[in-house]
Motif scaffolding. Structure first.
Motif, short mmCIF file in Angstrom:
data_model
loop_
_atom_site.label_atom_id
_atom_site.label_comp_id
_atom_site.label_asym_id
_atom_site.label_seq_id
_atom_site.Cartn_x
_atom_site.Cartn_y
_atom_site.Cartn_z
N ALA A 67 0.72 -1.06 -0.04
CA ALA A 67 -0.06 -0.05 0.05
C ALA A 67 1.01 1.37 -0.10
O ALA A 67 0.44 2.29 -0.51
N LEU A 68 2.03 0.99 0.61
CA LEU A 68 2.85 2.41 0.62
C LEU A 68 3.61 2.68 -0.63
O LEU A 68 4.16 3.72 -0.87
N LYS A 69 3.45 1.98 -1.65
CA LYS A 69 3.77 2.40 -3.15
C LYS A 69 3.00 3.37 -3.73
O LYS A 69 3.50 4.10 -4.66
N THR A 89 1.73 6.54 6.08
CA THR A 89 1.15 6.90 4.78
C THR A 89 1.99 7.39 3.70
O THR A 89 3.29 7.99 4.01
N ARG A 90 1.86 7.31 2.46
CA ARG A 90 2.81 7.80 1.17
C ARG A 90 2.15 9.20 1.03
O ARG A 90 1.01 9.24 0.28
N VAL A 91 2.77 10.18 1.20
CA VAL A 91 2.69 11.46 0.95
C VAL A 91 3.00 12.13 -0.48
O VAL A 91 2.00 12.70 -1.07
N SER A 92 3.91 11.54 -0.86
CA SER A 92 4.39 11.85 -2.30
C SER A 92 5.49 10.88 -2.88
O SER A 92 5.71 9.93 -2.05
N LEU A 150 11.66 7.88 3.57
CA LEU A 150 11.55 6.99 2.52
C LEU A 150 13.03 7.05 1.75
O LEU A 150 13.50 7.94 1.25
N ILE A 151 13.84 5.86 1.90
CA ILE A 151 15.07 5.86 1.20
C ILE A 151 15.30 4.39 0.70
O ILE A 151 15.05 3.28 1.13
N ALA A 152 15.45 4.42 -0.66
CA ALA A 152 15.65 3.46 -1.39
C ALA A 152 14.69 2.16 -1.29
O ALA A 152 14.91 0.93 -0.92
N ASN A 153 13.39 2.64 -1.57
CA ASN A 153 12.25 1.59 -1.37
C ASN A 153 12.17 0.98 -0.10
O ASN A 153 11.55 -0.04 0.32
#
Length: 162
Positions: A67-69, A89-92, A150-153
């Motif tokens: 989901a975070l993708k 959450t994934r903001v951007s 978020l660093i390298a996936n």
């Protein structure tokens, strides 16, 4: 001798008092078994989590974190049974956010994001953005947040374990 209860009444009393002791013993055993099960469940939850240098690590290559993708999406991570889950959450494209999933108004749980916003499950109208900031009350304060990168996936969350 007329005051003595019949033998079958004495036997029922002995049986019932013995049964009561057995019930107390069984309920104590059940409570102990439940406590042990909770401890094992707690251990399983914590061992399912990857922690590096005191930070929670979510590898976006794992199915459970898919989901975070997606920008505008999120997921809940159960840390312990005693706490509300952590909401991530994934903001951007380059940013994520992590915060408590407990509403600051009345303590209800925050729902997963829909259309880029988070709503309180209470139905009171509390709405937050993807970073946990209040958009609409009755909540007056933002959700408690934890630094996240978020660093390298991989998502790193500075969560206060312990």
């Amino acid at each position: 001798m007329g005051n003595m209860p019949p033998d079958d009444l004495l036997n029922r009393r002995k049986f019932l008092s013995g049964s009561a002791r057995l019930l107390v013993m069984l309920s104590s055993f059940t409570a102990l078994a439940c406590a042990c099960t909770r401890e094992k469940e707690e251990e399983r939850r914590l061992t399912d989590l990857v922690i590096e240098q005191g930070k929670l690590v979510l590898d976006l290559g794992e199915n459970r974190y898919q989901a975070l993708k997606t920008i505008g999406s999120g997921l809940k991570i159960e840390i312990t049974l005693q706490e509300k889950p952590l909401l991530v959450t994934r903001v951007s494209e380059t940013r994520v956010a992590a915060f408590s999933s407990q509403c600051t108004h009345a303590g209800y749980e925050i729902l997963l994001p829909e259309q880029g916003i988070l709503a309180c499950a209470s139905g009171h109208g509390g709405i937050f953005d993807l970073e946990g900031r209040v958009l609409a009350g009755p909540a007056k304060s933002n959700l408690p947040h934890y630094p996240a990168q978020l660093i390298a996936n991989r998502v790193y969350v500075a969560y206060p374990f312990g």
